[in-house]
Enzyme design. Structure first.
Site, PDB file in Angstrom:
ATOM      1  CE1 TYR A  59       4.105   5.721   5.687  1.00  0.00           C
ATOM      2  CE2 TYR A  59       4.178   7.001   3.674  1.00  0.00           C
ATOM      3  CZ  TYR A  59       3.463   6.303   4.630  1.00  0.00           C
ATOM      4  OH  TYR A  59       2.104   6.183   4.513  1.00  0.00           O
ATOM      5  CG  HIS A 124       0.529   9.395   8.732  1.00  0.00           C
ATOM      6  ND1 HIS A 124       1.847   9.274   8.388  1.00  0.00           N
ATOM      7  CD2 HIS A 124      -0.016   8.175   8.463  1.00  0.00           C
ATOM      8  CE1 HIS A 124       2.091   8.049   7.944  1.00  0.00           C
ATOM      9  NE2 HIS A 124       0.969   7.356   7.989  1.00  0.00           N
TER      10      HIS A 124
HETATM   11  P1  NAD Z   1       1.273  -2.275  -0.645  1.00  0.00           P
HETATM   12  O1  NAD Z   1       0.107  -3.147  -0.421  1.00  0.00           O
HETATM   13  O2  NAD Z   1       1.247  -1.325  -1.765  1.00  0.00           O
HETATM   14  O3  NAD Z   1       2.557  -3.248  -0.725  1.00  0.00           O
HETATM   15  C1  NAD Z   1       3.842  -2.727  -0.842  1.00  0.00           C
HETATM   16  C2  NAD Z   1       4.835  -3.879  -0.910  1.00  0.00           C
HETATM   17  O4  NAD Z   1       4.642  -4.605  -2.117  1.00  0.00           O
HETATM   18  C3  NAD Z   1       6.278  -3.382  -0.953  1.00  0.00           C
HETATM   19  O5  NAD Z   1       7.116  -4.346  -0.358  1.00  0.00           O
HETATM   20  C4  NAD Z   1       6.549  -3.323  -2.443  1.00  0.00           C
HETATM   21  O6  NAD Z   1       7.925  -3.340  -2.715  1.00  0.00           O
HETATM   22  C5  NAD Z   1       5.832  -4.570  -2.914  1.00  0.00           C
HETATM   23  N1  NAD Z   1       5.447  -4.570  -4.333  1.00  0.00           N
HETATM   24  C6  NAD Z   1       4.921  -3.549  -5.065  1.00  0.00           C
HETATM   25  N2  NAD Z   1       4.692  -3.953  -6.329  1.00  0.00           N
HETATM   26  C7  NAD Z   1       5.052  -5.257  -6.399  1.00  0.00           C
HETATM   27  C8  NAD Z   1       5.056  -6.227  -7.431  1.00  0.00           C
HETATM   28  N3  NAD Z   1       4.617  -5.933  -8.658  1.00  0.00           N
HETATM   29  N4  NAD Z   1       5.514  -7.467  -7.150  1.00  0.00           N
HETATM   30  C9  NAD Z   1       5.959  -7.788  -5.918  1.00  0.00           C
HETATM   31  N5  NAD Z   1       5.987  -6.908  -4.884  1.00  0.00           N
HETATM   32  C10 NAD Z   1       5.538  -5.656  -5.135  1.00  0.00           C
HETATM   33  O7  NAD Z   1       1.528  -1.513   0.752  1.00  0.00           O
HETATM   34  P2  NAD Z   1       2.044  -0.068   1.124  1.00  0.00           P
HETATM   35  O8  NAD Z   1       3.297   0.299   0.430  1.00  0.00           O
HETATM   36  O9  NAD Z   1       2.028  -0.027   2.608  1.00  0.00           O
HETATM   37  O10 NAD Z   1       0.865   0.890   0.638  1.00  0.00           O
HETATM   38  C11 NAD Z   1       0.952   1.685  -0.503  1.00  0.00           C
HETATM   39  C12 NAD Z   1       1.160   3.147  -0.161  1.00  0.00           C
HETATM   40  O11 NAD Z   1      -0.030   3.690   0.422  1.00  0.00           O
HETATM   41  C13 NAD Z   1       2.267   3.425   0.863  1.00  0.00           C
HETATM   42  O12 NAD Z   1       3.532   3.426   0.251  1.00  0.00           O
HETATM   43  C14 NAD Z   1       1.836   4.770   1.380  1.00  0.00           C
HETATM   44  O13 NAD Z   1       2.202   5.772   0.450  1.00  0.00           O
HETATM   45  C15 NAD Z   1       0.313   4.638   1.415  1.00  0.00           C
HETATM   46  N6  NAD Z   1      -0.183   4.149   2.732  1.00  0.00           N
HETATM   47  C16 NAD Z   1      -0.613   5.070   3.645  1.00  0.00           C
HETATM   48  C17 NAD Z   1      -1.047   4.666   4.893  1.00  0.00           C
HETATM   49  C18 NAD Z   1      -1.519   5.690   5.880  1.00  0.00           C
HETATM   50  O14 NAD Z   1      -1.623   6.848   5.554  1.00  0.00           O
HETATM   51  N7  NAD Z   1      -1.823   5.308   7.092  1.00  0.00           N
HETATM   52  C19 NAD Z   1      -1.041   3.317   5.240  1.00  0.00           C
HETATM   53  C20 NAD Z   1      -0.624   2.393   4.288  1.00  0.00           C
HETATM   54  C21 NAD Z   1      -0.211   2.821   3.036  1.00  0.00           C
END
Ligand code: NAD
Length: 319
Positions: A59, A124
């Site tokens: 990230y 990952h």
């Molecule tokens: P998400 O669906 O959580 O969306 C994140 C987005 O939504 C960001 O732009 C954030 O700023 C915004 N957001 C959060 N709360 C909000 C609100 N209340 N109102 C408006 N916008 C809001 O997607 P993500 O961040 O990709 O997934 C969550 C976490 O899961 C990641 O940060 C990561 O830690 C993990 N993840 C891991 C993998 C993997 O291992 N392959 C893949 C995806 C996500």
């Protein structure tokens, strides 16, 4: 005062807050984030009962790990009060799931996080590597890391759901403690539920990530790199506009929808500001006290019906 529910993660004994702090936004993958905003977001998350933080060296090309590590150090958080996961095998310059690389990787991550150990070390996005290498080389290397005490538990992450059964059917029982699945449990895509009985039978804990479908369920919409089809993006946009016109918020509805399934130990949502932390924790608490807005949910489900369970290709096709 009401607090966020804690849920057990498989057989690990870890109790995670039902909302986890996804730290990929701290790597600036969804836009710029200042260290002050990051610190304020992490501080408020801890104050509001979030105890689980997830990052990766991928990230922002290590920026997320460094930023999270700085915040945790600055806030002087007692180590046993937080659960931290990071990952290995995926880097800004590509994938490397070799034993040598992942063994080096954990030391690099711990230095950036300023920690002696992580609670969970995930492999990952394994669909981008050879799954047989994951089974025969990477997971055994991660077992050694676990034995060294640098990681308490081992996980695997990725998008296609078949990767989890492929690996879990081939590794010794207990060598993978956790899976992290993303974009497979929100209003548009619920396919992760089909895997739950299998995962339960294997004693594997489940983390469901990306309840906002990596930005599809936000008023601002997804980042440029979002891999969804234009049809899926457009349907989600219509759903967001529909909510807004009714004075409601699509992000709140989507997060609450994911939280309703208690089979997931935690729902990982990416956050980069105190405002988002506050909104998301409030959504979680309101769900416990008032339930979800059923009418709005049905309207949004109807809008998304034509794209239900539509996903996108990820990784090298090998199974
Ligand atoms: P998400 O669906 O959580 O969306 C994140 C987005 O939504 C960001 O732009 C954030 O700023 C915004 N957001 C959060 N709360 C909000 C609100 N209340 N109102 C408006 N916008 C809001 O997607 P993500 O961040 O990709 O997934 C969550 C976490 O899961 C990641 O940060 C990561 O830690 C993990 N993840 C891991 C993998 C993997 O291992 N392959 C893949 C995806 C996500």
């Amino acid at each position: 005062m009401a607090t966020l529910e804690r849920r057990e993660l498989g057989n690990t004994g870890l109790k995670l807050s039902c909302i986890g702090f996804g730290a990929s936004p701290l790597g600036k993958v969804f836009g710029d984030v200042t260290p002050a905003d990051a610190l304020a977001a992490v501080r408020l998350a801890l104050q509001l009962g979030i105890n689980f933080f997830d990052t990766s060296p991928f990230y922002g090309g290590t920026v997320s790990e460094t930023m999270l590590g700085n915040c945790l150090r600055e806030l002087n958080v007692p180590r046993d009060k937080i659960i931290v996961s990071t990952k290995c095998g995926r880097y800004i310059d590509g994938f490397d799931f070799s034993a040598e690389r992942v063994t080096r990787s954990i030391d690099e991550s711990l230095a950036r996080l300023k920690l002696d150990y992580v609670d969970i070390l995930h492999c990952h996005d394994i669909e981008f590597g050879s799954l047989d290498q994951i089974v025969n080389e990477t997971i055994p290397a991660l077992q050694k890391i676990k034995e060294s005490g640098k990681a308490r538990f081992i996980g695997i992450t990725g998008l296609p759901l078949e990767i989890f059964t492929y690996v879990l059917d081939r590794v010794p029982p207990g060598s993978v403690d956790v899976i992290l699945s993303y974009c497979h449990y929100s209003i548009n895509d619920t396919t992760l539920v089909d895997l739950l009985p299998y995962l339960k039978s294997k004693g594997v804990g489940v983390i469901s990530a990306s309840p906002l479908a990596m930005g599809l369920f936000t008023d601002n919409g997804p980042p440029e790199w979002h891999p969804a089809s234009s049809e899926l993006k457009s349907a989600c946009r219509t759903a967001a506009v529909h909510c807004k016109e009714k004075g409601k918020n699509i992000s709140k509805l989507a997060l609450q929808y994911s939280l309703m399934n208690k089979e997931f130990a935690t729902v990982l949502v990416g956050m980069n500001s105190p405002k988002q932390v506050e909104e998301n924790v409030t959504a979680g608490l309101e769900l416990s006290s008032m339930g979800i807005d059923e009418d709005l949910l049905h309207e949004v489900e109807a809008i998304l019906q034509p794209v239900k369970n539509q996903t996108w290709p990820s990784g090298i096709q090998q199974i």
